[in-house]
Design a protein around this motif. Structure first.
Motif, PDB file in Angstrom:
ATOM      1  N   ASP A  53       0.715  -1.121   0.006  1.00  0.00           N
ATOM      2  CA  ASP A  53       0.030  -0.147   0.000  1.00  0.00           C
ATOM      3  C   ASP A  53       0.821   1.351  -0.002  1.00  0.00           C
ATOM      4  OD1 ASP A  53       0.905  -0.172   2.405  1.00  0.00           O
ATOM      5  OD2 ASP A  53      -0.835   0.248   3.456  1.00  0.00           O
ATOM      6  N   ALA A  54       2.052   1.105  -0.182  1.00  0.00           N
ATOM      7  CA  ALA A  54       3.090   2.303  -0.024  1.00  0.00           C
ATOM      8  C   ALA A  54       3.065   3.254  -1.449  1.00  0.00           C
ATOM      9  CB  ALA A  54       4.428   1.903   0.410  1.00  0.00           C
ATOM     10  N   MET A  55       2.731   2.557  -2.537  1.00  0.00           N
ATOM     11  CA  MET A  55       2.712   3.203  -3.834  1.00  0.00           C
ATOM     12  C   MET A  55       1.294   3.573  -4.578  1.00  0.00           C
ATOM     13  SD  MET A  55       6.275   1.454  -5.519  1.00  0.00           S
ATOM     14  CE  MET A  55       5.729  -0.084  -5.484  1.00  0.00           C
ATOM     15  N   GLN A  56       1.222   4.487  -5.225  1.00  0.00           N
ATOM     16  CA  GLN A  56       0.206   4.761  -6.075  1.00  0.00           C
ATOM     17  C   GLN A  56       0.642   5.017  -7.295  1.00  0.00           C
ATOM     18  OE1 GLN A  56      -1.842   8.458  -4.893  1.00  0.00           O
ATOM     19  NE2 GLN A  56      -3.625   7.684  -5.574  1.00  0.00           N
ATOM     20  N   ALA A  57      -0.180   4.323  -8.336  1.00  0.00           N
ATOM     21  CA  ALA A  57       0.198   4.716  -9.722  1.00  0.00           C
ATOM     22  C   ALA A  57      -0.840   5.714 -10.457  1.00  0.00           C
ATOM     23  CB  ALA A  57      -0.424   3.184 -10.466  1.00  0.00           C
ATOM     24  N   TYR A  58      -0.162   6.269 -11.484  1.00  0.00           N
ATOM     25  CA  TYR A  58      -0.856   7.309 -12.150  1.00  0.00           C
ATOM     26  C   TYR A  58      -0.686   6.591 -13.639  1.00  0.00           C
ATOM     27  CZ  TYR A  58      -1.771  11.386 -14.978  1.00  0.00           C
ATOM     28  OH  TYR A  58      -2.455  12.325 -15.938  1.00  0.00           O
ATOM     29  N   VAL A  59      -1.738   6.520 -14.385  1.00  0.00           N
ATOM     30  CA  VAL A  59      -1.807   6.038 -15.849  1.00  0.00           C
ATOM     31  C   VAL A  59      -2.375   7.088 -16.708  1.00  0.00           C
ATOM     32  CG1 VAL A  59      -2.719   4.440 -17.550  1.00  0.00           C
ATOM     33  CG2 VAL A  59      -2.339   3.750 -15.114  1.00  0.00           C
ATOM     34  N   GLN A  60      -1.798   7.572 -17.857  1.00  0.00           N
ATOM     35  CA  GLN A  60      -2.167   8.768 -18.769  1.00  0.00           C
ATOM     36  C   GLN A  60      -2.144   8.195 -20.150  1.00  0.00           C
ATOM     37  OE1 GLN A  60       0.339  12.056 -18.770  1.00  0.00           O
ATOM     38  NE2 GLN A  60       1.586  10.923 -20.140  1.00  0.00           N
ATOM     39  N   GLY A  61      -2.363   8.874 -21.193  1.00  0.00           N
ATOM     40  CA  GLY A  61      -2.161   8.740 -22.510  1.00  0.00           C
ATOM     41  C   GLY A  61      -2.587   7.623 -23.108  1.00  0.00           C
ATOM     42  N   ASP A  62      -1.611   6.706 -23.715  1.00  0.00           N
ATOM     43  CA  ASP A  62      -1.894   5.714 -24.348  1.00  0.00           C
ATOM     44  C   ASP A  62      -2.007   4.363 -23.359  1.00  0.00           C
ATOM     45  OD1 ASP A  62       0.769   5.171 -23.743  1.00  0.00           O
ATOM     46  OD2 ASP A  62       1.498   4.917 -25.901  1.00  0.00           O
ATOM     47  N   LYS A  63      -2.066   4.515 -22.071  1.00  0.00           N
ATOM     48  CA  LYS A  63      -2.077   3.574 -21.198  1.00  0.00           C
ATOM     49  C   LYS A  63      -1.262   2.274 -21.308  1.00  0.00           C
ATOM     50  CE  LYS A  63      -6.841   5.195 -20.091  1.00  0.00           C
ATOM     51  NZ  LYS A  63      -6.542   6.433 -20.215  1.00  0.00           N
ATOM     52  N   THR A  64      -0.001   2.411 -21.699  1.00  0.00           N
ATOM     53  CA  THR A  64       0.866   1.451 -21.933  1.00  0.00           C
ATOM     54  C   THR A  64       1.913   1.523 -20.663  1.00  0.00           C
ATOM     55  OG1 THR A  64       2.607   2.958 -22.907  1.00  0.00           O
ATOM     56  CG2 THR A  64       1.040   1.487 -24.240  1.00  0.00           C
ATOM     57  N   LEU A  65       1.856   2.372 -19.923  1.00  0.00           N
ATOM     58  CA  LEU A  65       2.824   2.490 -18.655  1.00  0.00           C
ATOM     59  C   LEU A  65       2.099   3.194 -17.556  1.00  0.00           C
ATOM     60  CD1 LEU A  65       4.342   5.481 -18.149  1.00  0.00           C
ATOM     61  CD2 LEU A  65       5.571   4.567 -20.102  1.00  0.00           C
ATOM     62  N   ARG A  66       2.572   2.794 -16.044  1.00  0.00           N
ATOM     63  CA  ARG A  66       2.184   3.808 -15.091  1.00  0.00           C
ATOM     64  C   ARG A  66       3.468   4.121 -14.352  1.00  0.00           C
ATOM     65  NH1 ARG A  66      -0.519  -1.217 -13.866  1.00  0.00           N
ATOM     66  NH2 ARG A  66       1.335  -2.913 -13.512  1.00  0.00           N
ATOM     67  N   THR A  67       3.153   5.524 -13.866  1.00  0.00           N
ATOM     68  CA  THR A  67       4.152   6.350 -13.349  1.00  0.00           C
ATOM     69  C   THR A  67       3.764   5.977 -11.686  1.00  0.00           C
ATOM     70  OG1 THR A  67       3.990   7.997 -14.999  1.00  0.00           O
ATOM     71  CG2 THR A  67       4.972   8.373 -12.735  1.00  0.00           C
ATOM     72  N   MET A  68       4.783   5.509 -10.991  1.00  0.00           N
ATOM     73  CA  MET A  68       4.511   5.350  -9.648  1.00  0.00           C
ATOM     74  C   MET A  68       5.032   6.211  -8.746  1.00  0.00           C
ATOM     75  SD  MET A  68       2.956   2.155  -9.967  1.00  0.00           S
ATOM     76  CE  MET A  68       2.905   1.753  -8.309  1.00  0.00           C
ATOM     77  N   ARG A  69       4.378   6.457  -7.541  1.00  0.00           N
ATOM     78  CA  ARG A  69       4.767   7.635  -6.612  1.00  0.00           C
ATOM     79  C   ARG A  69       4.631   7.014  -5.172  1.00  0.00           C
ATOM     80  NH1 ARG A  69       1.455  10.769  -3.561  1.00  0.00           N
ATOM     81  NH2 ARG A  69      -0.726  10.402  -4.007  1.00  0.00           N
ATOM     82  N   CYS A  70       5.173   7.381  -4.277  1.00  0.00           N
ATOM     83  CA  CYS A  70       5.090   6.974  -2.827  1.00  0.00           C
ATOM     84  C   CYS A  70       3.850   7.572  -2.361  1.00  0.00           C
ATOM     85  CB  CYS A  70       6.336   7.473  -1.930  1.00  0.00           C
ATOM     86  SG  CYS A  70       6.059   7.252  -0.127  1.00  0.00           S
ATOM     87  N   ARG A  71       2.797   7.002  -1.655  1.00  0.00           N
ATOM     88  CA  ARG A  71       1.665   7.355  -1.217  1.00  0.00           C
ATOM     89  C   ARG A  71       1.978   8.285   0.001  1.00  0.00           C
ATOM     90  NH1 ARG A  71      -3.290   5.234  -2.077  1.00  0.00           N
ATOM     91  NH2 ARG A  71      -2.501   3.589  -3.105  1.00  0.00           N
ATOM     92  N   HIS A  72       3.180   8.155   0.676  1.00  0.00           N
ATOM     93  CA  HIS A  72       3.172   8.980   1.892  1.00  0.00           C
ATOM     94  C   HIS A  72       3.882  10.338   1.629  1.00  0.00           C
ATOM     95  CE1 HIS A  72       2.233   5.098   3.944  1.00  0.00           C
ATOM     96  NE2 HIS A  72       3.218   4.494   3.167  1.00  0.00           N
ATOM     97  N   CYS A  73       5.018  10.135   0.919  1.00  0.00           N
ATOM     98  CA  CYS A  73       5.719  11.586   0.827  1.00  0.00           C
ATOM     99  C   CYS A  73       5.582  12.495  -0.742  1.00  0.00           C
ATOM    100  CB  CYS A  73       7.054  11.350   0.754  1.00  0.00           C
ATOM    101  SG  CYS A  73       8.085  10.203  -0.279  1.00  0.00           S
ATOM    102  N   GLY A  74       4.965  11.446  -1.711  1.00  0.00           N
ATOM    103  CA  GLY A  74       4.575  11.965  -2.904  1.00  0.00           C
ATOM    104  C   GLY A  74       5.559  11.720  -4.097  1.00  0.00           C
ATOM    105  N   CYS A  75       6.781  11.446  -3.748  1.00  0.00           N
ATOM    106  CA  CYS A  75       7.850  11.381  -4.538  1.00  0.00           C
ATOM    107  C   CYS A  75       7.650  10.405  -5.750  1.00  0.00           C
ATOM    108  CB  CYS A  75       9.151  11.035  -3.923  1.00  0.00           C
ATOM    109  SG  CYS A  75       9.982  12.288  -3.067  1.00  0.00           S
ATOM    110  N   VAL A  76       7.826  10.820  -7.028  1.00  0.00           N
ATOM    111  CA  VAL A  76       7.700   9.940  -8.179  1.00  0.00           C
ATOM    112  C   VAL A  76       9.037   8.982  -8.013  1.00  0.00           C
ATOM    113  CG1 VAL A  76       7.691   9.756 -10.581  1.00  0.00           C
ATOM    114  CG2 VAL A  76       6.408  11.403  -9.566  1.00  0.00           C
ATOM    115  N   THR A  77       8.928   7.749  -7.985  1.00  0.00           N
ATOM    116  CA  THR A  77       9.936   7.019  -8.022  1.00  0.00           C
ATOM    117  C   THR A  77      10.196   6.043  -9.380  1.00  0.00           C
ATOM    118  OG1 THR A  77       8.450   4.923  -7.294  1.00  0.00           O
ATOM    119  CG2 THR A  77       9.495   6.304  -5.580  1.00  0.00           C
ATOM    120  N   HIS A  78       9.613   5.852 -10.165  1.00  0.00           N
ATOM    121  CA  HIS A  78       9.749   5.188 -11.021  1.00  0.00           C
ATOM    122  C   HIS A  78       8.423   5.099 -12.179  1.00  0.00           C
ATOM    123  CE1 HIS A  78       8.008   2.085  -8.719  1.00  0.00           C
ATOM    124  NE2 HIS A  78       7.743   1.496  -9.731  1.00  0.00           N
TER     125      HIS A  78
END
Length: 121
Positions: A53-78
């Motif tokens: 539960d530490a990460m949250q995904a964001y999917v945009q555009g052509d929906k081929t990848l998800r950008t992951m961030r820390c759910r706690h501090c908000g940093c985009v990690t990968h």
């Protein structure tokens, strides 16, 4: 040589399998907001250590990848492919690693906003 980094609060830890030779600074609508630079490795070779539960995904555009961030501090990690395939890539935000590593890597500028080409060769 492996390199370990983390988000600001440490809830998401990443380990690169090797020292990257180059990184990419992109100006697409997402990257210009979350920053970079980004390094790329074959899917499955980057170790990500985080509670489910530490990460949250964001999917945009052509929906081929998800950008992951820390759910706690908000940093985009990968970012990661939604449908992982052999030979696929994994993008890692190098800003989560030691500044000395960032300084040692050649940064290439990529025009992801318009031409989809590197701006220098």
């Amino acid at each position: 040589m492996q390199h370990t980094g983390s988000c600001h609060c440490g809830a998401v830890r990443l380990t690169l399998p090797a020292t990257p030779e180059t990184a990419t600074s992109c100006n697409c609508s997402l990257c210009r907001r979350v920053g970079g630079p980004w390094v790329y490795f074959e899917w499955g070779t980057v170790t990500i250590d985080a509670a489910p539960d530490a990460m949250q995904a964001y999917v945009q555009g052509d929906k081929t990848l998800r950008t992951m961030r820390c759910r706690h501090c908000g940093c985009v990690t990968h970012w990661e492919p939604i449908s992982a395939e052999p030979g696929g890539k994994h993008g890692v935000h190098l800003g989560n690693f030691d500044p000395a590593l960032i300084a040692s890597v050649r940064i290439r500028r990529f025009d992801g906003a318009e031409t989809w080409k590197f701006l220098e060769e």
